[in-house]
Design an enzyme around this catalytic site. Structure first.
Site: not given
Ligand code: FPP
Length: 250
Positions: A19, A23-24, A67, A193, A206
């Site tokens: 994810d 934003r990158w 998506n 999430r 984990e």
């Protein structure tokens, strides 16, 4: 008393929610697709980083059932990137003995991608040491519905007995039937999430959430996640004492 560091336990199966591509790109004033392009480079480096660190199965959430709702030009660009990636990687997978697998409804992917997937999977199917699993058009709820349908059909055909239903029998109808459950699930970009990813298979996994955006994710970040995994105690529903009887009685 020995002060030797505890041996590193490498998770057999690591699954990653990649994810932060958008934003990158945005933070650099670039179009979102540029972030995905860089994300593909990270897919490539992470595939080999995981193997170098001793991971045996790496699952990457490349495209979810949700998506498709993204803007059409972004969906098209992602499909284009996937096609480019598969064409380019086939040779590398064969040379470096990477077995490619997929999970998800790949029969709804573009025909050209399905063809490339079939060829790549066929040519790499005998590589037993390391498996890359691409989750494509994947959603855990869709997977559960598909498995329930297949299981019901098997019951109706007399191949399974309803009274014998158990997780062991039912899980054979999931697309992950021949894969081990993930030990470690990583999500990049600071989001915390699970987004419909391996909901049933990750029951005892984990979870590690890192703020690093996927295009910036490195081998060192993966090694740090594995080190964090080592600090945690997996109890599978048992007590600490049951897991460490020798230490508990000291
Ligand atoms: C999330 O970034 C990433 C995806 C939608 C899927 C990941 C896809 C790739 C890495 C490229 C294609 C994959 C392969 C295997 C060739 P985002 O767009 O949701 O980022 P954002 O939350 O910052 O907008």
């Amino acid at each position: 008393m020995s002060h030797a560091p505890a041996p590193t336990h490498v998770p057999h199966h690591v699954a990653i929610i990649m994810d932060g591509n958008g934003r990158w790109a945005k933070s650099r004033g670039l179009p979102r697709i540029e972030g995905h392009r860089r994300g593909v480079e990270t897919v490539r480096t992470t595939t080999f980083a995981a193997r170098d660190l001793g991971v045996k199965v790496l699952t990457l959430y490349a495209f979810s059932v949700e998506n498709w709702k993204r803007p059409q030009d972004e969906v098209g660009a992602l499909m284009g990137l996937l096609e480019y990636y598969l064409k380019k990687e086939l040779e590398t997978f064969v040379r470096d003995r990477v077995r490619l697998r997929t999970i998800g409804r790949t029969d709804e992917m573009p025909a050209s991608i399905q063809k490339l997937l079939r060829t790549t999977m066929e040519e790499t199917k005998n590589f037993a040491d390391y498996t890359l699993v691409l989750a494509l058009n994947y959603g855990a709820r869709t997977e559960a519905v598909d498995a329930a349908r297949a299981y019901a059909a098997a019951v109706a055909a007399g191949k399974e007995k309803l009274n014998d239903s158990s997780w062991e029998t039912f899980s054979r109808y999931l697309t992950t039937a021949d894969l081990p459950d993930p030990d470690l699930v990583i999500r990049t970009s600071g989001e915390t999430r699970i987004s419909n990813f391996l909901l049933l298979q990750a029951a005892y996994a984990e979870f590690i959430f890192t703020p690093v955006l996927w295009p910036d994710f490195t081998k060192a970040d993966l090694a740090a996640a594995i080190a964090e995994f080592n600090k945690r105690e997996r109890r599978f529903g048992l007590t600490s004492e049951q897991l460490k009887p020798a230490a508990a009685t000291k």
